[in-house]
Design an enzyme around this catalytic site. Structure first.
Site, short mmCIF file in Angstrom:
data_model
loop_
_atom_site.label_atom_id
_atom_site.label_comp_id
_atom_site.label_asym_id
_atom_site.label_seq_id
_atom_site.Cartn_x
_atom_site.Cartn_y
_atom_site.Cartn_z
N GLY A 36 -2.41 -3.49 8.75
CA GLY A 36 -3.86 -3.60 8.89
C GLY A 36 -4.41 -2.71 9.98
CG LEU A 38 -6.46 -0.91 6.48
CD1 LEU A 38 -6.97 -1.03 5.05
CD2 LEU A 38 -4.94 -0.69 6.49
CG HIS A 42 -3.34 2.40 7.46
ND1 HIS A 42 -3.96 2.19 8.65
CD2 HIS A 42 -2.07 1.95 7.61
CE1 HIS A 42 -3.11 1.63 9.50
NE2 HIS A 42 -1.96 1.48 8.90
CD GLN A 66 7.02 -4.11 11.81
OE1 GLN A 66 7.19 -4.51 10.67
NE2 GLN A 66 6.42 -2.96 12.07
N GLY A 153 4.10 6.42 4.99
CA GLY A 153 3.66 7.60 5.72
C GLY A 153 4.80 8.31 6.45
CB SER A 191 -1.52 5.59 15.69
OG SER A 191 -0.97 4.38 16.17
CB SER A 192 -3.22 0.49 14.36
OG SER A 192 -3.14 0.66 12.96
P1 AMP Z 1 1.38 0.46 9.90
O1 AMP Z 1 0.15 -0.27 9.56
O2 AMP Z 1 1.35 1.12 11.24
O3 AMP Z 1 2.62 -0.37 9.67
O4 AMP Z 1 1.49 1.66 8.85
C1 AMP Z 1 1.49 1.42 7.48
C2 AMP Z 1 1.83 2.67 6.75
O5 AMP Z 1 0.87 3.68 7.06
C3 AMP Z 1 3.19 3.24 7.14
O6 AMP Z 1 3.84 3.73 5.98
C4 AMP Z 1 2.83 4.37 8.09
O7 AMP Z 1 3.78 5.40 8.14
C5 AMP Z 1 1.54 4.86 7.47
N1 AMP Z 1 0.75 5.60 8.46
C6 AMP Z 1 0.32 5.15 9.66
N2 AMP Z 1 -0.34 6.14 10.31
C7 AMP Z 1 -0.30 7.22 9.51
C8 AMP Z 1 -0.78 8.55 9.63
N3 AMP Z 1 -1.43 8.98 10.68
N4 AMP Z 1 -0.57 9.40 8.59
C9 AMP Z 1 0.11 8.99 7.49
N5 AMP Z 1 0.60 7.76 7.32
C10 AMP Z 1 0.40 6.88 8.32
#
Ligand code: AMP
Length: 288
Positions: A36, A38, A42, A66, A153, A191-192
């Site tokens: 989330g 987002l 995402h 995690q 990602g 990034s979040s």
């Molecule tokens: P997360 O919410 O951080 O667990 O990320 C969920 C998915 O989004 C994962 O597959 C991440 O690798 C992808 N993701 C997060 N940030 C990026 C980004 N800047 N570019 C591409 N994919 C991303």
């Protein structure tokens, strides 16, 4: 189960099963697993999934398995209403947002244990148990949703490698689609956790990507060896005030084995802390 503007919100496994069984016949279902909050990163995954598949389910679950004991599980940003809005606008079919109790009833859980050669280095060195937690929740989501494709990602390169390996080794019937990193205008990978950065930290943060680009350029111009380029990049980052470099390495992109000399394609990977905020980034260098 409730319907938001356009996409369905599913909050428990029973409803997910019901939806899954009723809506699956003959259609290509994609899963985009997320925690989330987002952002554009995402959305890149989600948009590609919507383009390539008939139905897209986005999971939003901040997975405690995690996070280490001193990490940011409690304060991780949770923005469900905004996330639902973004998913609806993007044409997502359903959002799966289970509670902790729904995902991990009881006090123990069986765990996926990826090979140590992939988990004991890079981020794994600084976050013991992290990738086992990631692999466990992702396998649970694959089993629950049973998607034909899952979109992950490249931002989390080690995670992507570990999930690909798990899918192959355990014969999980899903195709992993890897999506390139989405970046802010100044190069910082979306990034979040960027939301935690102070103004000054935010100004400093693009240094990670700039250093990766400089190393890549040095390799392509051929006037430095890989070791020299990494050394010079590491020095550049180490002198930055407030930045604590955790690693800067070149690896084989399939096995994550560290490279002593350049062999293409390779992936440059970096992690650093700016204050309490941990940032990661990477860059694939195809060839010189
Ligand atoms: P997360 O919410 O951080 O667990 O990320 C969920 C998915 O989004 C994962 O597959 C991440 O690798 C992808 N993701 C997060 N940030 C990026 C980004 N800047 N570019 C591409 N994919 C991303």
């Amino acid at each position: 189960m409730r319907s938001t503007t356009h996409c369905l919100l599913i909050e428990n496994i029973k409803d997910l099963r019901y939806w899954q069984e009723g809506s699956q016949a003959g259609c290509k279902l994609a899963l985009v697993p997320t925690m989330g909050a987002l952002h554009q990163g995402h959305m890149r995954l989600i948009n590609q999934a919507v383009k390539e598949c008939d139905k897209v389910i986005v999971s939003i679950f901040v997975n405690p398995l995690q996070f280490g004991p001193n990490e940011d599980f409690e304060r991780y940003p949770r923005t469900l209403d905004k996330d639902l809005e973004l998913c609806s606008q993007a044409g997502v079919t359903a959002v799966f947002h289970p509670s902790l109790e729904e995902m991990y009833p009881g006090t123990t859980s069986s765990m996926v244990v990826p090979p140590e050669s992939l988990t004991d280095r890079l981020c794994g060195k600084f976050r013991p148990g992290h990738f086992s937690g990631v692999a466990t929740v992702v396998l649970k989501l694959f089993n629950l949703v049973r998607p034909q494709k899952a979109y992950l990602g490249e931002k989390d390169f080690q995670q992507l490698t570990i999930i690909k390996k798990m899918v192959k080794d355990l014969n999980v019937p899903v195709e992993i689609v890897s999506v390139p990193i989405a970046r802010e205008k100044d190069g910082l990978a979306c990034s979040s956790r960027n939301a935690y950065l102070t103004f000054n930290q935010r100004q400093a943060a693009p240094a990670l990507y700039k250093t990766l680009c400089r190393i890549s350029l040095c390799l392509q111009q051929g006037h430095m060896s890989l070791a020299q380029a990494l050394d010079s990049g590491g020095k550049e980052l180490s002198v930055m005030p407030g930045l604590k470099l955790q690693y800067l390495e070149a690896c084989n992109p399939t096995t994550l084995e560290p490279l002593m000399e350049a062999k293409y394609p390779l992936v440059l990977l970096v992690a650093a802390k700016l204050g309490e905020v941990r940032l990661i980034d990477n860059l694939i260098v195809a060839r010189t």
